[in-house]
Motif scaffolding. Structure first.
Motif, mmCIF file in Angstrom:
data_model
loop_
_atom_site.group_PDB
_atom_site.id
_atom_site.type_symbol
_atom_site.label_atom_id
_atom_site.label_comp_id
_atom_site.label_asym_id
_atom_site.label_seq_id
_atom_site.Cartn_x
_atom_site.Cartn_y
_atom_site.Cartn_z
ATOM 1 N N SER A 185 0.821 -1.203 0.000
ATOM 2 C CA SER A 185 0.000 0.000 0.000
ATOM 3 C C SER A 185 0.863 1.264 0.000
ATOM 4 O O SER A 185 0.577 2.226 -0.716
ATOM 5 C CB SER A 185 -0.934 0.011 1.211
ATOM 6 N N ALA A 186 1.941 1.250 0.784
ATOM 7 C CA ALA A 186 2.840 2.405 0.802
ATOM 8 C C ALA A 186 3.435 2.639 -0.583
ATOM 9 O O ALA A 186 3.538 3.778 -1.051
ATOM 10 C CB ALA A 186 3.944 2.194 1.836
ATOM 11 N N GLU A 187 3.827 1.563 -1.234
ATOM 12 C CA GLU A 187 4.389 1.678 -2.577
ATOM 13 C C GLU A 187 3.344 2.168 -3.577
ATOM 14 O O GLU A 187 3.654 2.969 -4.466
ATOM 15 C CB GLU A 187 4.965 0.336 -3.020
ATOM 16 N N ILE A 189 0.828 4.160 -2.980
ATOM 17 C CA ILE A 189 0.624 5.598 -2.754
ATOM 18 C C ILE A 189 1.824 6.392 -3.273
ATOM 19 O O ILE A 189 1.666 7.431 -3.923
ATOM 20 C CB ILE A 189 0.388 5.870 -1.256
ATOM 21 N N ALA A 190 3.036 5.905 -2.995
ATOM 22 C CA ALA A 190 4.241 6.596 -3.467
ATOM 23 C C ALA A 190 4.257 6.686 -4.984
ATOM 24 O O ALA A 190 4.655 7.717 -5.556
ATOM 25 C CB ALA A 190 5.485 5.857 -2.966
ATOM 26 N N ALA A 215 -0.227 6.499 4.475
ATOM 27 C CA ALA A 215 -0.118 7.614 3.531
ATOM 28 C C ALA A 215 0.732 8.750 4.091
ATOM 29 O O ALA A 215 1.555 9.327 3.377
ATOM 30 C CB ALA A 215 -1.501 8.132 3.166
ATOM 31 N N ALA A 219 4.559 5.999 3.058
ATOM 32 C CA ALA A 219 4.667 6.227 1.603
ATOM 33 C C ALA A 219 5.763 7.230 1.249
ATOM 34 O O ALA A 219 6.618 6.941 0.408
ATOM 35 C CB ALA A 219 3.314 6.650 1.036
ATOM 36 N N SER A 222 9.279 5.858 1.998
ATOM 37 C CA SER A 222 9.710 4.773 1.110
ATOM 38 C C SER A 222 10.442 5.293 -0.120
ATOM 39 O O SER A 222 11.168 4.537 -0.775
ATOM 40 C CB SER A 222 8.501 3.927 0.677
#
Length: 507
Positions: A185-187, A189-190, A215, A219, A222
């Protein structure tokens, strides 16, 4: 990019000397120090018998210590961030329900979590800021455990984070998110927001909530960006933080954006000195006129997105570089997203139904809740409980929670549609529609409204205004004016229980 890795590996993007965390009045914390702090924290946890698979509750106020503690603990154990404003009974419920093995609290703070931990025999670890930079700390407490250091490194399938659902159910469901879920999920969003090492986020979201954690924090880190950690949402302090943080973006829920916007005119010079690359909004639809006002005030695009706890936050988003559709939550932005009809079939564009998702960031299932899992998954898809529609371009528009749809004698009404119509009136600051009991129809529509400062409008005038925009059965039977609308701890407007709270009896 695949998220087949842990959060420790997710945070390797930046050089040691790059800034990771900032805070008001504090020197910055570098990525190098953050990485060293994580190793020290995991070693401390291991010494007292806490490690891989063990659950560590974190009851800290919003700020850099909370951010650094989460980022450190999650690399060697399962983090359980809790709202520090919980009562004793709530802390006791969650510590017991989640089978927590240790609790982290701030030194010198008289949190009711301490008494809850004492009652349950949960070991308490104390966090003390140590002045090495924003969020730097040491953890003490707990007796050393023989042979406890060999807990091993966490892997992609280990549980990184445990949260409770919010909503209308009497007992929140437990959501276990793996390292893979959260990293994915972090990736996502990034990638959606094109983060880089030059980005600086101003975080005002609570760090016990998936929006703030994934978020607001993970994100941008990362991609080697930095995060200025505020003490939480405060529209009066926001522009002072903006002056110090010099952010390139921020993320918030709609009610927060509206509060921030109300002080924008008084802070034009601050905004001009620190131009934002974009503003992100998630959790609920942002009224179109608020989007337009935000974009005019900040001279930056507003990116509406859609997330939920069970998906480790993001599911869909308007693109940063591409057409944005105000009022929509955008296109699938990570997981697969579809609409299904009542028979469970994928619905064509333009047909309303339930939004379903599947992908690397989606949890495998609720913990110890076979009944909820049986209801929530269909043919490999997770059922979000949200009603929506997808257009021919693949943009999703939310029309309400299925449980919140008002059934007025068989006529189905989306409260969000009524909200949006009310928000079109120039005197209305905030609005929330909800069901009220009706002896003949079962349910009818009511609404609570907060007026803009210095403006006035009568109930009859508002009803006449709505009658030009909504079918007659959708116009609220009753509109009440209030100073404030109840919100949950993350800023969401609360529909559930409003009829009782406002004393609106059955008609």
């Amino acid at each position: 990019m695949t998220a087949s890795r842990t959060l420790e590996s997710l945070l390797r993007a930046a050089p040691d000397g790059a800034v990771a965390l900032g805070a008001a009045g504090a020197p910055p914390l570098s990525f190098g120090r953050l990485r060293a702090l994580a190793k020290e924290t995991v070693a401390t946890l291991n010494r007292v018998g806490v490690g891989r698979g063990d659950r560590v509750a974190i009851a800290l106020q919003n700020g850099p210590e909370m951010a650094a503690a989460f980022l450190s603990i999650v690399q060697g154990a399962t983090a359980v961030p809790l709202n520090p404003a919980y009562t004793l009974d709530e802390f006791e419920l969650y510590l017991k329900d989640l089978e927590v093995g240790a609790l982290v609290v701030a030194a010198g703070e008289a949190s009711p979590a301490l008494e809850a931990a004492k009652r349950l025999g949960v070991r308490v670890l104390t966090l003390t800021p140590c002045g090495g930079g924003a969020g730097d700390f040491i953890i003490t407490g707990g007796a050393a455990a023989a042979g406890a250091a060999g807990k091993g490194s966490v892997g992609p399938e280990d549980i990184a984070l445990i949260l409770h659902t919010s909503g209308t159910t009497s007992r929140p469901k437990i959501v276990p998110l793996t390292q893979r879920n959260v990293a994915a999920s972090a990736e996502n969003i990034a990638r959606t927001l094109d983060f880089s090492q030059s980005d600086r986020g101003l975080n005002i979201m609570p760090l016990f909530h998936v929006h703030g954690i994934v978020a607001g924090l993970l994100a941008p880190l990362s991609r080697g960006g930095s995060v200025f950690c505020s003490t939480g949402y405060n529209p009066v302090k926001f522009y002072g933080w903006m002056e110090e943080a010099k952010p390139t973006w921020y993320t918030a829920v709609p009610t927060m954006h509206q509060g921030i916007l109300s002080f924008a005119a008084q802070n034009r010079e601050v905004i001009a000195r620190h131009p934002l690359r974009f503003i992100r909004s998630s959790s609920a639809s942002l009224p179109v006129r608020v989007i337009e006002a935000l974009e005019a005030a900040f001279q930056a695009p507003v990116i509406e997105s859609y997330g939920m706890t069970e998906a480790a936050h993001q599911m869909a988003s308007n693109p940063l570089h591409g057409p944005r559709k105000p009022g929509s939550v955008g296109q699938a932005a990570g997981p697969e997203v579809e609409i299904i009809d009542e028979a469970g079939r994928i619905a064509p564009a333009g047909v309303a139904g339930e939004i379903v998702i599947r992908g690397e960031n989606v949890m495998a299932g609720y913990e110890n809740n076979a009944a909820a899992n049986a209801e929530s998954f269909v043919n490999g898809w997770f059922r979000t409980g949200d009603q929506g529609v997808k257009d021919v371009d693949g943009y999703f528009r939310l029309t309400g929670r299925l449980k919140e749809i008002i059934n007025r004698g068989g006529e189905k009404i989306s409260p969000q549609e009524v909200d949006a119509a009310l928000m079109d009136h120039p005197a209305v600051e905030q609005a929330v529609a909800f069901a009220v009991p009706n002896e003949k129809l079962g349910e009818d529509v009511a609404a609570a409204v907060v007026l803009q400062a210095g403006k006035s409008v009568s109930e009859q005038e508002l009803k006449a205004f709505l009658a030009e925009r909504l079918a007659p059965f959708k116009v609220p039977r009753q509109i009440v004016f209030v100073d404030d609308i109840p919100r949950g701890p993350t800023g969401k407007l609360q529909r559930a229980g409003l009829a009782q709270r406002l004393g609106l009896a059955a008609a």
